[in-house]
Design an enzyme around this catalytic site. Structure first.
Site, PDB file in Angstrom:
ATOM      1  N   GLY A   1      -1.141-136.877 -73.969  1.00  0.00           N
ATOM      2  CA  GLY A   1       0.191-137.143 -73.453  1.00  0.00           C
ATOM      3  C   GLY A   1       0.580-138.602 -73.650  1.00  0.00           C
ATOM      4  O   GLY A   1      -0.261-139.477 -73.888  1.00  0.00           O
ATOM      5  N   CYS A   2       1.876-138.879 -73.539  1.00  0.00           N
ATOM      6  CA  CYS A   2       2.375-140.227 -73.818  1.00  0.00           C
ATOM      7  C   CYS A   2       1.957-141.226 -72.736  1.00  0.00           C
ATOM      8  O   CYS A   2       1.373-142.267 -73.039  1.00  0.00           O
ATOM      9  CB  CYS A   2       3.889-140.204 -74.009  1.00  0.00           C
ATOM     10  SG  CYS A   2       4.799-139.383 -72.683  1.00  0.00           S
ATOM     11  N   PHE A   3       2.247-140.908 -71.469  1.00  0.00           N
ATOM     12  CA  PHE A   3       1.786-141.789 -70.393  1.00  0.00           C
ATOM     13  C   PHE A   3       0.260-141.889 -70.406  1.00  0.00           C
ATOM     14  O   PHE A   3      -0.313-142.969 -70.199  1.00  0.00           O
ATOM     15  CB  PHE A   3       2.246-141.258 -69.034  1.00  0.00           C
ATOM     16  CG  PHE A   3       3.554-141.812 -68.546  1.00  0.00           C
ATOM     17  CD1 PHE A   3       3.807-143.173 -68.560  1.00  0.00           C
ATOM     18  CD2 PHE A   3       4.540-140.968 -68.044  1.00  0.00           C
ATOM     19  CE1 PHE A   3       5.004-143.693 -68.096  1.00  0.00           C
ATOM     20  CE2 PHE A   3       5.747-141.474 -67.575  1.00  0.00           C
ATOM     21  CZ  PHE A   3       5.978-142.836 -67.599  1.00  0.00           C
TER      22      PHE A   3
END
Length: 327
Positions: free
Chosen positions: A137-139
């Site tokens: 995921g990005c975060f």
């Protein structure tokens, strides 16, 4: 590499699908075989991703082909597992999934397919040997890259993290909080201490620091901009600043996309690139780790291409030598 990699893309009309197409259209070792979109079948790609006018005459299709080497799944969370179950690919076809469906160890198997968590700075050798990748995921990417060196040294306990993301992190479908009129001149905390990426972050940190409890408290923010993530993680650490800096630079030595900066960092340095840039600030016994990425590139499609490069024995920088837009 003489033979080009035959690529299929499923879910090519969304933000991550569009970014993937933009990267692959100029990738020196890739031939795109199909770009699947049920709702846009028959349309040229540039009819949806209008910036690609003049770049390619590829068209969306509603059909799938087994004549590929790798398939990227750019579908929504919960849809990837369903799609693969309903549309099984030959075992020789590699899968890179950009959703969260296979990121956790408990969900990493589907039939004979075993997914490896695709954070190259953590699992590069395992990725090279894998057939299926769960793209982070990005975060999760930005937070983990800021904390992995400390986990390897066994120095993590309580971490307090804040992070702000652009509107593209919410996907292409319009919602009340992604509408321009809401986002402009506005910020908001959301999913406080309960963000879905915390589970994958926890697994990765425990992979390097299996002894001792690690508690990451995370407050994410919606920001008044389109793309990029800025993370700040705070913790207690008695090591001198010079030792902390050495710890980080040694950990990321040989990883081409992650850089430890000696100067204050800002979001524009990472946007439109596959970079993660880290800055360390030591004040007394407190350490603050700042980390920045582009949520659609290092946080999604760029990292997916980086993983593809590793799967097929390429330089992991292939097709990813991108330029930040400074102004």
């Amino acid at each position: 590499m003489s033979k080009q990699i035959k690529v299929g893309i499923v879910g090519g009309a969304g933000y991550t699908g569009g970014e993937l197409i933009r990267l692959l259209v100029h990738h020196p070792y890739v031939a795109v075989s199909f770009i699947h979109s049920r709702s846009n079948a028959g349309k040229p790609v540039y009819a949806v991703h209008e910036d690609l006018v003049g770049e390619t005459d590829w068209q969306f299709t509603g059909d799938l082909s087994q004549d590929v080497d790798v398939v990227f799944l750019c579908v929504g969370h919960g849809e990837a597992k369903k799609f693969l179950t309903e549309n099984p690919f030959d075992a020789r076809v590699k899968i890179i999934d950009l959703s969260q469906d296979f990121r956790l160890t408990s969900n990493a198997t589907l039939g004979d397919r075993q997914f490896v968590y695709g954070l190259p700075e953590l699992n590069r050798e395992a990725i090279r040997q894998a057939n299926n990748i769960a793209n982070p995921g990005c975060f999760a990417t930005a937070i983990q890259l800021g904390l992995l060196p400390l986990a390897k040294a066994g120095l993590l306990q309580n971490v307090y993290t804040t992070g702000i993301t652009g509107s593209t992190g919410a996907g292409q479908s319009l919602s009340a909080t992604s509408h321009f009129s809401w986002r402009a001149n506005n910020i908001q905390a959301y999913k406080t201490l309960n963000h879905q990426h915390l589970n994958e972050i926890g697994e990765s940190l425990l992979q390097l620091q299996p002894a001792g409890q690690i508690d990451v408290s995370f407050v994410p923010w919606r920001g008044d901009f389109t793309r990029g993530i800025f993370i700040s993680s705070q913790l207690d650490l008695d090591l001198p600043a010079t030792e902390v800096t050495s710890l980080y630079k040694n950990f990321f030595d040989g990883h081409p996309f992650t850089t430890v900066s000696d100067q204050p960092i800002f979001l524009k340095q990472a946007v439109n690139t596959n970079k993660c840039i880290i800055q360390l600030e030591k004040v007394g016994s407190k350490l603050v780790v700042h980390s920045i990425i582009d949520n659609l590139l290092k946080g999604a499609s760029g990292q997916a291409v980086q993983n593809m490069n590793l799967l097929f024995g390429l330089d992991e920088r292939a097709g990813l030598k991108l330029k930040a837009n400074y102004f």
